[in-house]
Design a protein around this motif. Structure first.
Motif, PDB file in Angstrom:
ATOM      1  N   ARG A  96      -3.116   2.113 -14.114  1.00  7.60           N
ATOM      2  CA  ARG A  96      -3.065   2.689 -12.392  1.00  7.60           C
ATOM      3  C   ARG A  96      -3.378   1.065 -11.680  1.00  7.60           C
ATOM      4  NH1 ARG A  96      -4.979   8.123 -12.184  1.00  7.60           N
ATOM      5  NH2 ARG A  96      -3.246   9.876 -13.773  1.00  7.60           N
ATOM      6  N   ILE A  97      -3.021   0.783 -10.929  1.00  7.11           N
ATOM      7  CA  ILE A  97      -3.564  -0.108  -9.874  1.00  7.11           C
ATOM      8  C   ILE A  97      -2.937  -0.122  -8.571  1.00  7.11           C
ATOM      9  CG2 ILE A  97      -3.541  -2.582  -8.942  1.00  7.11           C
ATOM     10  CD1 ILE A  97      -2.497  -3.453 -11.543  1.00  7.11           C
ATOM     11  N   TYR A  98      -4.828  -0.168  -7.937  1.00  6.71           N
ATOM     12  CA  TYR A  98      -4.331   0.278  -6.580  1.00  6.71           C
ATOM     13  C   TYR A  98      -5.018  -0.854  -5.230  1.00  6.71           C
ATOM     14  CZ  TYR A  98      -5.877   2.616  -2.305  1.00  6.71           C
ATOM     15  OH  TYR A  98      -6.016   3.188  -0.795  1.00  6.71           O
ATOM     16  N   ALA A  99      -4.571  -1.830  -5.213  1.00  8.55           N
ATOM     17  CA  ALA A  99      -4.305  -2.387  -3.539  1.00  8.55           C
ATOM     18  C   ALA A  99      -4.329  -2.291  -2.210  1.00  8.55           C
ATOM     19  CB  ALA A  99      -3.492  -3.859  -4.024  1.00  8.55           C
ATOM     20  N   GLY A 100      -5.977  -2.272  -1.753  1.00  4.68           N
ATOM     21  CA  GLY A 100      -5.755  -1.730  -0.250  1.00  4.68           C
ATOM     22  C   GLY A 100      -6.123  -2.632   0.497  1.00  4.68           C
ATOM     23  N   PHE A 101      -5.405  -2.968   1.983  1.00  5.34           N
ATOM     24  CA  PHE A 101      -5.416  -4.735   3.250  1.00  5.34           C
ATOM     25  C   PHE A 101      -5.365  -3.349   3.995  1.00  5.34           C
ATOM     26  CE2 PHE A 101      -2.093  -5.193  -0.916  1.00  5.34           C
ATOM     27  CZ  PHE A 101      -3.047  -6.533  -1.210  1.00  5.34           C
ATOM     28  N   TYR A 102      -6.760  -4.275   4.638  1.00  2.60           N
ATOM     29  CA  TYR A 102      -6.966  -3.710   6.068  1.00  2.60           C
ATOM     30  C   TYR A 102      -6.943  -4.043   6.825  1.00  2.60           C
ATOM     31  CZ  TYR A 102      -8.752  -0.703   2.164  1.00  2.60           C
ATOM     32  OH  TYR A 102      -8.477  -0.104   0.121  1.00  2.60           O
TER      33      TYR A 102
ATOM     34  N   ILE B 276     -13.341  -0.096   9.683  1.00  2.00           N
ATOM     35  CA  ILE B 276     -11.895   0.074   9.535  1.00  2.00           C
ATOM     36  C   ILE B 276     -10.628   0.823  10.358  1.00  2.00           C
ATOM     37  CG2 ILE B 276      -9.636   0.104   7.706  1.00  2.00           C
ATOM     38  CD1 ILE B 276     -11.630  -1.617   6.791  1.00  2.00           C
ATOM     39  N   LYS B 277      -9.754   0.030  10.482  1.00  2.00           N
ATOM     40  CA  LYS B 277      -8.174   0.383  11.742  1.00  2.00           C
ATOM     41  C   LYS B 277      -7.411   0.907  10.922  1.00  2.00           C
ATOM     42  CE  LYS B 277      -5.800   0.221  15.993  1.00  2.00           C
ATOM     43  NZ  LYS B 277      -5.320  -1.148  16.757  1.00  2.00           N
ATOM     44  N   HIS B 278      -6.868   0.232  10.091  1.00  2.00           N
ATOM     45  CA  HIS B 278      -5.591   0.786   9.251  1.00  2.00           C
ATOM     46  C   HIS B 278      -5.264   0.404   8.369  1.00  2.00           C
ATOM     47  CE1 HIS B 278      -0.809   0.798  10.600  1.00  2.00           C
ATOM     48  NE2 HIS B 278      -1.588   2.384  10.406  1.00  2.00           N
ATOM     49  N   GLU B 279      -4.374   0.543   7.231  1.00  2.00           N
ATOM     50  CA  GLU B 279      -4.009   0.570   5.840  1.00  2.00           C
ATOM     51  C   GLU B 279      -3.337   0.487   6.006  1.00  2.00           C
ATOM     52  OE1 GLU B 279      -5.966   1.388   1.445  1.00  2.00           O
ATOM     53  OE2 GLU B 279      -6.204   2.555   2.899  1.00  2.00           O
ATOM     54  N   ILE B 280      -2.933  -1.360   4.704  1.00  2.00           N
ATOM     55  CA  ILE B 280      -1.603  -1.448   3.753  1.00  2.00           C
ATOM     56  C   ILE B 280      -1.843  -0.791   2.117  1.00  2.00           C
ATOM     57  CG2 ILE B 280       0.535  -2.174   3.147  1.00  2.00           C
ATOM     58  CD1 ILE B 280       0.668  -3.938   5.878  1.00  2.00           C
ATOM     59  N   ALA B 281      -1.552   0.140   1.830  1.00  2.00           N
ATOM     60  CA  ALA B 281      -1.420   0.728   0.940  1.00  2.00           C
ATOM     61  C   ALA B 281      -0.992   0.151  -0.253  1.00  2.00           C
ATOM     62  CB  ALA B 281      -2.738   2.041   0.468  1.00  2.00           C
ATOM     63  N   LEU B 282      -1.338  -0.116  -1.443  1.00  2.00           N
ATOM     64  CA  LEU B 282      -0.125  -1.137  -2.528  1.00  2.00           C
ATOM     65  C   LEU B 282      -0.228  -0.597  -3.498  1.00  2.00           C
ATOM     66  CD1 LEU B 282       2.052  -2.767  -2.183  1.00  2.00           C
ATOM     67  CD2 LEU B 282       0.558  -4.722  -3.318  1.00  2.00           C
ATOM     68  N   THR B 283       0.524   0.429  -4.681  1.00  2.00           N
ATOM     69  CA  THR B 283       0.201   1.171  -6.311  1.00  2.00           C
ATOM     70  C   THR B 283       1.563   0.817  -6.955  1.00  2.00           C
ATOM     71  OG1 THR B 283       0.987   3.256  -5.207  1.00  2.00           O
ATOM     72  CG2 THR B 283      -1.048   2.997  -4.200  1.00  2.00           C
TER      73      THR B 283
END
Length: 274
Positions: A133-139, A119-126
Protein backbone atom coordinates in the motif's frame (compact mmCIF):
# COMPACT_ATOMS: atom_id res chain seq x y z
CA UNK A 1 1.28 23.32 -15.35
CA UNK A 2 -0.06 21.59 -18.47
CA UNK A 3 0.05 17.80 -18.50
CA UNK A 4 2.66 17.54 -21.26
CA UNK A 5 5.00 19.65 -19.13
CA UNK A 6 4.99 16.92 -16.47
CA UNK A 7 7.03 14.50 -18.59
CA UNK A 8 10.42 16.06 -17.82
CA UNK A 9 9.81 16.28 -14.04
CA UNK A 10 8.79 12.61 -14.04
CA UNK A 11 12.05 11.80 -15.78
CA UNK A 12 13.91 13.71 -13.06
CA UNK A 13 12.03 11.71 -10.45
CA UNK A 14 13.11 8.43 -12.04
CA UNK A 15 16.74 9.58 -11.98
CA UNK A 16 16.53 9.98 -8.18
CA UNK A 17 15.55 6.37 -7.47
CA UNK A 18 17.87 4.93 -4.83
CA UNK A 19 19.47 8.31 -4.14
CA UNK A 20 20.07 9.55 -0.61
CA UNK A 21 18.56 12.84 -1.78
CA UNK A 22 15.38 11.22 -3.06
CA UNK A 23 13.07 12.85 -0.48
CA UNK A 24 14.28 16.39 -1.10
CA UNK A 25 14.22 15.82 -4.85
CA UNK A 26 10.74 14.35 -4.73
CA UNK A 27 9.49 17.39 -2.82
CA UNK A 28 11.11 19.78 -5.32
CA UNK A 29 9.57 18.01 -8.31
CA UNK A 30 6.12 17.78 -6.68
CA UNK A 31 6.33 21.47 -5.87
CA UNK A 32 7.16 22.24 -9.50
CA UNK A 33 4.22 20.12 -10.64
CA UNK A 34 1.41 21.41 -8.46
CA UNK A 35 2.83 23.83 -5.85
CA UNK A 36 3.01 22.39 -2.32
CA UNK A 37 4.28 23.27 1.16
CA UNK A 38 4.63 19.74 2.62
CA UNK A 39 4.60 16.20 1.30
CA UNK A 40 4.65 12.77 2.90
CA UNK A 41 4.75 9.29 1.42
CA UNK A 42 4.05 6.12 3.39
CA UNK A 43 4.24 2.49 2.30
CA UNK A 44 2.73 -0.47 4.09
CA UNK A 45 4.12 -3.95 3.44
CA UNK A 46 2.97 -6.89 5.59
CA UNK A 47 0.80 -4.52 7.65
CA UNK A 48 3.88 -2.54 8.73
CA UNK A 49 3.87 1.11 7.59
CA UNK A 50 7.05 3.06 7.05
CA UNK A 51 7.93 6.53 5.86
CA UNK A 52 9.41 6.99 2.39
CA UNK A 53 9.28 10.79 2.17
CA UNK A 54 8.63 13.56 4.72
CA UNK A 55 9.67 16.96 3.40
CA UNK A 56 8.55 20.59 3.57
CA UNK A 57 9.36 24.08 2.33
CA UNK A 58 12.20 24.67 4.83
CA UNK A 59 14.51 22.63 7.07
CA UNK A 60 12.75 23.57 10.30
CA UNK A 61 9.34 22.58 8.98
CA UNK A 62 10.79 19.40 7.49
CA UNK A 63 12.00 18.36 10.94
CA UNK A 64 8.50 18.86 12.30
CA UNK A 65 6.98 16.90 9.41
CA UNK A 66 9.37 14.01 10.07
CA UNK A 67 8.49 14.00 13.75
CA UNK A 68 4.80 13.84 12.89
CA UNK A 69 5.53 11.08 10.36
CA UNK A 70 7.20 9.06 13.14
CA UNK A 71 4.07 9.42 15.28
CA UNK A 72 1.87 8.60 12.29
CA UNK A 73 3.48 5.27 11.40
CA UNK A 74 3.59 4.09 15.03
CA UNK A 75 -0.14 4.34 15.67
CA UNK A 76 -1.93 7.40 14.27
CA UNK A 77 -2.34 5.97 10.76
CA UNK A 78 -5.13 3.79 12.15
CA UNK A 79 -7.18 6.96 12.70
CA UNK A 80 -6.50 8.35 9.23
CA UNK A 81 -9.63 8.18 7.05
CA UNK A 82 -7.46 8.10 3.93
CA UNK A 83 -5.58 5.05 5.17
CA UNK A 84 -8.88 3.25 5.51
CA UNK A 85 -9.48 3.59 1.78
CA UNK A 86 -6.63 1.17 1.08
CA UNK A 87 -8.85 -1.86 1.52
CA UNK A 88 -10.83 -0.72 -1.49
CA UNK A 89 -8.02 1.02 -3.35
CA UNK A 90 -7.62 0.27 -7.08
CA UNK A 91 -5.13 -2.45 -7.89
CA UNK A 92 -4.17 -1.20 -11.33
CA UNK A 93 -4.98 2.49 -11.21
CA UNK A 94 -4.18 5.34 -8.86
CA UNK A 95 -6.82 7.26 -6.93
CA UNK A 96 -6.34 11.00 -6.40
CA UNK A 97 -8.73 13.13 -4.42
CA UNK A 98 -8.94 16.37 -2.47
CA UNK A 99 -9.23 16.46 1.30
CA UNK A 100 -10.04 19.43 3.53
CA UNK A 101 -9.34 19.16 7.28
CA UNK A 102 -12.86 20.43 7.93
CA UNK A 103 -14.15 17.12 6.55
CA UNK A 104 -12.39 15.08 9.23
CA UNK A 105 -14.64 13.75 11.99
CA UNK A 106 -11.86 12.81 14.42
CA UNK A 107 -11.08 16.15 16.09
CA UNK A 108 -7.93 14.95 17.85
CA UNK A 109 -6.48 13.57 14.61
CA UNK A 110 -7.35 16.76 12.74
CA UNK A 111 -5.78 18.93 15.44
CA UNK A 112 -2.50 16.99 15.56
CA UNK A 113 -1.94 16.41 11.85
CA UNK A 114 -3.65 19.37 10.19
CA UNK A 115 -4.41 22.26 12.56
CA UNK A 116 -1.08 22.35 14.41
CA UNK A 117 1.04 21.95 11.24
CA UNK A 118 -1.09 24.71 9.68
CA UNK A 119 -2.41 22.47 6.86
CA UNK A 120 -5.31 23.87 4.86
CA UNK A 121 -5.74 21.47 1.94
CA UNK A 122 -4.46 18.06 0.78
CA UNK A 123 -4.35 16.01 -2.37
CA UNK A 124 -4.16 12.33 -1.45
CA UNK A 125 -2.73 9.81 -3.91
CA UNK A 126 -3.23 6.11 -3.13
CA UNK A 127 -2.72 2.78 -4.81
CA UNK A 128 -1.51 -0.78 -4.23
CA UNK A 129 1.53 -2.19 -6.04
CA UNK A 130 2.52 -5.83 -5.65
CA UNK A 131 0.46 -5.98 -2.49
CA UNK A 132 2.18 -2.94 -0.96
CA UNK A 133 0.00 0.00 0.00
CA UNK A 134 1.33 3.45 -0.91
CA UNK A 135 -0.15 6.75 0.23
CA UNK A 136 1.29 10.08 -0.88
CA UNK A 137 -0.06 13.29 0.63
CA UNK A 138 0.58 16.74 -0.86
CA UNK A 139 -0.29 19.70 1.37
CA UNK A 140 -0.80 23.45 1.29
CA UNK A 141 -0.70 25.65 4.35
CA UNK A 142 -3.16 28.31 5.43
CA UNK A 143 -2.72 31.54 3.50
CA UNK A 144 -2.49 29.80 0.13
CA UNK A 145 -5.33 28.96 -2.27
CA UNK A 146 -6.80 25.46 -2.31
CA UNK A 147 -5.53 22.96 -4.84
CA UNK A 148 -7.29 23.28 -8.17
CA UNK A 149 -9.03 20.62 -10.18
CA UNK A 150 -6.16 20.87 -12.67
CA UNK A 151 -3.69 19.86 -9.96
CA UNK A 152 -5.78 16.79 -9.18
CA UNK A 153 -6.00 15.93 -12.87
CA UNK A 154 -2.22 16.16 -13.27
CA UNK A 155 -1.71 13.76 -10.38
CA UNK A 156 -4.37 11.41 -11.70
CA UNK A 157 -2.62 11.27 -15.07
CA UNK A 158 0.87 11.00 -13.60
CA UNK A 159 -0.10 9.11 -10.46
CA UNK A 160 0.63 5.58 -11.59
CA UNK A 161 4.10 6.57 -12.82
CA UNK A 162 4.80 8.47 -9.58
CA UNK A 163 3.73 5.49 -7.48
CA UNK A 164 5.89 3.11 -9.49
CA UNK A 165 8.87 5.39 -8.91
CA UNK A 166 8.13 5.48 -5.17
CA UNK A 167 7.74 1.72 -4.99
CA UNK A 168 10.97 1.08 -6.87
CA UNK A 169 12.82 3.56 -4.64
CA UNK A 170 11.44 1.78 -1.57
CA UNK A 171 12.72 -1.57 -2.84
CA UNK A 172 16.18 -0.22 -3.63
CA UNK A 173 16.47 1.81 -0.42
CA UNK A 174 15.83 -1.30 1.67
CA UNK A 175 18.68 -3.08 -0.09
CA UNK A 176 21.12 -0.15 -0.01
CA UNK A 177 20.22 1.41 3.35
CA UNK A 178 19.18 4.74 1.86
CA UNK A 179 15.70 4.75 3.38
CA UNK A 180 14.45 7.85 5.15
CA UNK A 181 16.30 8.29 8.41
CA UNK A 182 19.22 6.15 7.21
CA UNK A 183 20.72 8.56 4.71
CA UNK A 184 23.25 9.98 7.14
CA UNK A 185 23.85 10.21 10.88
CA UNK A 186 22.02 13.09 12.48
CA UNK A 187 23.73 15.59 14.74
CA UNK A 188 22.83 16.12 18.36
CA UNK A 189 21.39 19.47 17.31
CA UNK A 190 19.11 17.80 14.76
CA UNK A 191 18.05 15.20 17.33
CA UNK A 192 17.22 17.98 19.78
CA UNK A 193 15.10 19.67 17.09
CA UNK A 194 13.20 16.45 16.38
CA UNK A 195 12.38 15.95 20.05
CA UNK A 196 11.42 19.63 20.41
CA UNK A 197 9.15 19.38 17.36
CA UNK A 198 7.50 16.25 18.73
CA UNK A 199 6.83 18.01 22.04
CA UNK A 200 5.32 21.03 20.27
CA UNK A 201 3.21 18.76 18.08
CA UNK A 202 1.97 16.99 21.21
CA UNK A 203 1.11 20.21 23.06
CA UNK A 204 0.79 23.47 21.19
CA UNK A 205 0.42 25.47 24.42
CA UNK A 206 4.14 25.31 25.10
CA UNK A 207 6.35 28.18 24.03
CA UNK A 208 9.30 27.46 21.76
CA UNK A 209 11.66 28.01 24.71
CA UNK A 210 9.72 25.67 26.99
CA UNK A 211 9.74 22.95 24.33
CA UNK A 212 13.47 23.45 23.75
CA UNK A 213 14.19 23.07 27.46
CA UNK A 214 11.99 19.97 27.72
CA UNK A 215 13.75 18.44 24.70
CA UNK A 216 17.11 19.13 26.34
CA UNK A 217 15.91 17.42 29.53
CA UNK A 218 14.72 14.39 27.55
CA UNK A 219 18.19 14.12 26.01
CA UNK A 220 19.79 14.13 29.46
CA UNK A 221 21.06 17.69 29.77
CA UNK A 222 21.31 19.05 33.31
CA UNK A 223 19.83 22.38 34.33
CA UNK A 224 23.36 23.81 34.39
CA UNK A 225 24.08 22.42 30.93
CA UNK A 226 20.86 23.88 29.52
CA UNK A 227 21.68 27.21 31.14
CA UNK A 228 25.09 27.29 29.49
CA UNK A 229 23.81 26.12 26.09
CA UNK A 230 21.01 28.67 25.94
CA UNK A 231 22.80 31.53 27.67
CA UNK A 232 20.13 31.97 30.34
CA UNK A 233 20.25 31.68 34.12
CA UNK A 234 19.59 28.49 36.06
CA UNK A 235 16.56 30.15 37.66
CA UNK A 236 15.14 30.97 34.22
CA UNK A 237 15.60 27.37 33.12
CA UNK A 238 13.82 26.20 36.28
CA UNK A 239 10.93 28.61 35.69
CA UNK A 240 10.44 27.46 32.08
CA UNK A 241 10.66 23.83 33.18
CA UNK A 242 8.00 24.32 35.88
CA UNK A 243 5.60 25.98 33.45
CA UNK A 244 6.19 23.33 30.78
CA UNK A 245 5.63 20.47 33.24
CA UNK A 246 2.32 22.04 34.27
CA UNK A 247 1.17 22.31 30.65
CA UNK A 248 2.27 18.75 29.86
CA UNK A 249 0.87 17.47 33.16
CA UNK A 250 4.05 15.70 34.15
CA UNK A 251 5.76 15.91 37.52
CA UNK A 252 9.30 14.73 36.87
CA UNK A 253 12.07 14.22 34.35
CA UNK A 254 11.30 10.49 34.32
CA UNK A 255 7.69 11.12 33.32
CA UNK A 256 8.81 13.53 30.59
CA UNK A 257 11.36 11.06 29.27
CA UNK A 258 8.84 8.20 29.29
CA UNK A 259 6.43 10.23 27.17
CA UNK A 260 8.96 11.09 24.46
CA UNK A 261 11.25 8.08 24.70
CA UNK A 262 10.01 6.70 21.37
CA UNK A 263 11.24 9.82 19.53
CA UNK A 264 14.70 9.41 21.05
CA UNK A 265 14.69 5.67 20.45
CA UNK A 266 13.90 6.12 16.76
CA UNK A 267 16.77 8.56 16.27
CA UNK A 268 19.39 7.98 18.93
CA UNK A 269 21.14 5.18 17.11
CA UNK A 270 21.91 7.55 14.27
CA UNK A 271 22.99 10.48 16.46
CA UNK A 272 26.56 11.64 16.57
CA UNK A 273 28.22 14.56 18.32
CA UNK A 274 28.58 17.89 16.52
Amino acid sequence: MELHHAIEPLGDMVSLIGSRNFGAGFYRIANDLIGIDHCTVFMCANDTPRTLVAEANCQKTSERVRSLADIYIREAYRSDPVWGTFDNAPRSDCAAFLLSPTELVDERYRREFYDKPNIKHEIALTTIINGDRIYAGFYRENGRPDFSGKSVEILKQCGRAIMQVLHKHAEISILTGTALGESKPITQKALLERVRSAILADNGQLTAREAEICASIVLGYTVLGISMNLGISINTVATHRKRAYAKLRVCSQNELFARYFSVVENNLGAARPN
